[in-house]
Motif scaffolding. Sequence first.
Motif, PDB file in Angstrom:
ATOM      1  N   LYS A 135       0.807  -1.143   0.053  1.00 28.03           N
ATOM      2  CA  LYS A 135       0.018   0.012   0.224  1.00 28.03           C
ATOM      3  C   LYS A 135       0.941   1.089   0.004  1.00 28.03           C
ATOM      4  N   GLN A 136       1.825   1.196   0.730  1.00 28.75           N
ATOM      5  CA  GLN A 136       2.794   2.543   0.792  1.00 28.75           C
ATOM      6  C   GLN A 136       3.460   2.593  -0.469  1.00 28.75           C
ATOM      7  N   GLU A 137       3.847   1.363  -1.490  1.00 33.57           N
ATOM      8  CA  GLU A 137       4.539   1.634  -2.450  1.00 33.57           C
ATOM      9  C   GLU A 137       3.477   2.164  -3.625  1.00 33.57           C
ATOM     10  N   ILE A 138       2.225   1.805  -3.380  1.00 35.74           N
ATOM     11  CA  ILE A 138       1.209   2.299  -4.381  1.00 35.74           C
ATOM     12  C   ILE A 138       1.262   3.698  -4.172  1.00 35.74           C
ATOM     13  N   LEU A 139       1.199   4.295  -2.876  1.00 32.95           N
ATOM     14  CA  LEU A 139       0.846   5.628  -2.596  1.00 32.95           C
ATOM     15  C   LEU A 139       1.992   6.388  -3.301  1.00 32.95           C
ATOM     16  N   SER A 169       9.517   1.040   7.588  1.00 31.72           N
ATOM     17  CA  SER A 169       8.180   1.441   7.440  1.00 31.72           C
ATOM     18  C   SER A 169       7.786   1.799   8.799  1.00 31.72           C
ATOM     19  N   ASN A 170       6.653   2.751   8.939  1.00 33.27           N
ATOM     20  CA  ASN A 170       6.114   3.246  10.269  1.00 33.27           C
ATOM     21  C   ASN A 170       5.664   2.041  10.836  1.00 33.27           C
ATOM     22  N   VAL A 171       5.274   1.114  10.587  1.00 32.57           N
ATOM     23  CA  VAL A 171       4.809  -0.102  11.147  1.00 32.57           C
ATOM     24  C   VAL A 171       6.106  -0.746  11.998  1.00 32.57           C
ATOM     25  N   ILE A 172       7.243  -0.676  11.732  1.00 33.32           N
ATOM     26  CA  ILE A 172       8.269  -0.778  12.629  1.00 33.32           C
ATOM     27  C   ILE A 172       8.454   0.135  13.632  1.00 33.32           C
ATOM     28  N   ASN A 200      17.265  -1.685  19.497  1.00 33.97           N
ATOM     29  CA  ASN A 200      18.230  -1.209  18.543  1.00 33.97           C
ATOM     30  C   ASN A 200      18.105  -1.756  17.106  1.00 33.97           C
ATOM     31  N   ILE A 201      17.490  -0.885  16.333  1.00 35.07           N
ATOM     32  CA  ILE A 201      17.100  -1.349  15.041  1.00 35.07           C
ATOM     33  C   ILE A 201      17.859  -0.496  13.903  1.00 35.07           C
ATOM     34  N   CYS A 202      18.545  -0.972  13.204  1.00 34.05           N
ATOM     35  CA  CYS A 202      19.209  -0.554  11.731  1.00 34.05           C
ATOM     36  C   CYS A 202      18.657  -1.066  10.619  1.00 34.05           C
ATOM     37  N   VAL A 203      18.220  -0.634   9.530  1.00 34.21           N
ATOM     38  CA  VAL A 203      17.877  -0.903   8.258  1.00 34.21           C
ATOM     39  C   VAL A 203      18.620  -0.284   6.930  1.00 34.21           C
ATOM     40  N   THR A 204      18.684  -1.052   5.887  1.00 39.93           N
ATOM     41  CA  THR A 204      19.263  -0.350   4.743  1.00 39.93           C
ATOM     42  C   THR A 204      18.101  -0.281   3.690  1.00 39.93           C
ATOM     43  N   THR A 205      18.079   0.814   2.981  1.00 35.94           N
ATOM     44  CA  THR A 205      16.771   1.349   2.366  1.00 35.94           C
ATOM     45  C   THR A 205      17.079   2.159   1.039  1.00 35.94           C
ATOM     46  N   PHE A 206      16.339   2.685   0.529  1.00 35.99           N
ATOM     47  CA  PHE A 206      16.280   3.130  -0.879  1.00 35.99           C
ATOM     48  C   PHE A 206      16.250   4.942  -1.007  1.00 35.99           C
ATOM     49  N   TYR A 207      15.757   5.366   0.256  1.00 34.70           N
ATOM     50  CA  TYR A 207      15.655   6.864   0.217  1.00 34.70           C
ATOM     51  C   TYR A 207      15.428   7.099   1.845  1.00 34.70           C
ATOM     52  N   GLN A 208      16.107   8.291   2.034  1.00 36.28           N
ATOM     53  CA  GLN A 208      15.951   9.108   3.334  1.00 36.28           C
ATOM     54  C   GLN A 208      15.195  10.325   3.235  1.00 36.28           C
ATOM     55  N   ASP A 251      -0.265   8.170   9.460  1.00 38.95           N
ATOM     56  CA  ASP A 251       0.515   9.226   9.700  1.00 38.95           C
ATOM     57  C   ASP A 251       1.163   9.514   8.391  1.00 38.95           C
ATOM     58  N   ASP A 252       1.872  10.509   8.355  1.00 38.17           N
ATOM     59  CA  ASP A 252       2.589  11.136   6.782  1.00 38.17           C
ATOM     60  C   ASP A 252       4.056  10.772   7.093  1.00 38.17           C
ATOM     61  N   LYS A 253       4.466  10.040   7.818  1.00 42.26           N
ATOM     62  CA  LYS A 253       5.994   9.420   7.471  1.00 42.26           C
ATOM     63  C   LYS A 253       6.223   9.001   6.266  1.00 42.26           C
ATOM     64  N   ILE A 254       7.246   9.421   5.602  1.00 41.54           N
ATOM     65  CA  ILE A 254       7.542   9.001   4.142  1.00 41.54           C
ATOM     66  C   ILE A 254       8.223   7.619   3.979  1.00 41.54           C
ATOM     67  N   ALA A 255       7.664   6.536   3.791  1.00 38.80           N
ATOM     68  CA  ALA A 255       8.495   5.255   3.357  1.00 38.80           C
ATOM     69  C   ALA A 255       9.257   5.311   2.043  1.00 38.80           C
ATOM     70  N   ALA A 256      10.370   4.696   2.349  1.00 38.01           N
ATOM     71  CA  ALA A 256      11.162   4.839   0.955  1.00 38.01           C
ATOM     72  C   ALA A 256      10.655   4.013  -0.144  1.00 38.01           C
ATOM     73  N   VAL A 257       9.597   3.373   0.255  1.00 36.68           N
ATOM     74  CA  VAL A 257       9.012   2.330  -1.158  1.00 36.68           C
ATOM     75  C   VAL A 257       8.014   3.365  -1.757  1.00 36.68           C
ATOM     76  N   SER A 258       7.561   4.375  -0.892  1.00 37.76           N
ATOM     77  CA  SER A 258       6.707   5.467  -1.517  1.00 37.76           C
ATOM     78  C   SER A 258       7.352   6.218  -2.672  1.00 37.76           C
ATOM     79  N   ALA A 259       8.885   6.663  -2.139  1.00 35.21           N
ATOM     80  CA  ALA A 259       9.528   7.237  -3.018  1.00 35.21           C
ATOM     81  C   ALA A 259       9.893   6.741  -4.290  1.00 35.21           C
TER      82      ALA A 259
END
Length: 400
Positions: free
Chosen positions: A62-66, A270-273, A283-291, A319-327
């Motif tokens: 859903k966030q990617e579709i957004l 994701s804001n789910v996390i 302590n959570i770290c992730v790699t992703t496509f966009y900040q 909420d309006d946090k931007i997931a990298a998959v949306s970008a």
Amino acid sequence: MMKKALALLLTGLLLATLAACGGSSAGSGGDRGGGGGSAAGNDVVRIGVFEPQSGDNGAGGKQEILGMQYANFETPTVVIGGKTYNVFLDIADNQSSNDKAPSAAQTLVSNGCSIVLGSYGSGVSIAASSTFGDAGIPVVGVTCTNPAVTQGNSHYFRICFLDPFQGPVLAHFAKEEYSAKKAYCLAKQGDDYSVGLCNYFMDAFGRDNCVYETFPDGTSDYSSYVANAKTAGADVFFSPVSTEAAALIIDQAATQGLTIPLLAGDTWDSNVILNAAEGKHVNICVTTFYQEGGNPTFDNGIKQWINGNSQAKANNGGDDKIAAVSAMGYDAYYVALEALKKAGSTDPAKVLEVLPGVTYNGVSGAIAFDNIGDAVRDVAYVKWCNPDTAEWEFIAQQGI
């Protein structure tokens, strides 16, 4: 043989039947996601959206579709061969299921899509690939990172980095940032993404220094896996699984007082996390496509759109946090427009013919395809979850 040469063989084999007006598509809702100002009377070009809206990866899909819907809201028309077309997003839910993915793909084929975007989830992308390939319809993968998505075919492309890159990035980060000597790795049985990424991580980290386990579909209790990581004396816990599973792992890590870092790939961005980790000592770290903050114009625009659209906000987790998959979804939409303009036609075969040469400067960076159809990318963003603020904080741009 290069994809461009293979794509040329398909020219003339397929005639796209496009609807003269934008009716809603079967099972999709075909929603522009906020109402773009398309001009009445224009012909319609259909861009298929092959994404999960339910199942394990529904939240991410859903966030990617957004991102695609916001781009469609922003740019609802495209000039193709001198004629203006309204762009209709034809959305089909693959339900995060490899078994159901081909039927969702067939819906988009039958509806006469000129090009398809998706999917969040490598397994469903691989499962539906031949359906698109047999129909001669080009597909642009958005965040499907497993190498098998583009291997051995001429129709599947993608704009994201791959797991053979992401896995070593995470392994090197674990060693450099946390001086990790032993890693606990957890994947879902039969899941191309998590199993594949764990293997690439372990290859780079050193398999002799890894403890690897898998859990079956339907698992809801992860207490034994967290306990096993503690017993093994691991320095990091690596589990690039769905957000649904991740939230339960985070809960168990907090309950058992697991102090070692939890590492994951792009699915955890994701804001789910963030919501699952808020207030917990993890302590959570992730790699992703966009900040978020990488492109203020995009950030401000999509936030305003999300906040003005109740359905979009619900699909973004409230909420309006931007997931990298949306970008990435946003960039994929514009790559599709560039392909349609370059082809000068809505015929999928002509779009496929020109797609290898399409380039685009997106909010996630410059996009171009190599001779396999993969994106030319060599940098990932590393982010840390601040449990006190429930926000992602940028750590570094990381290569191998």
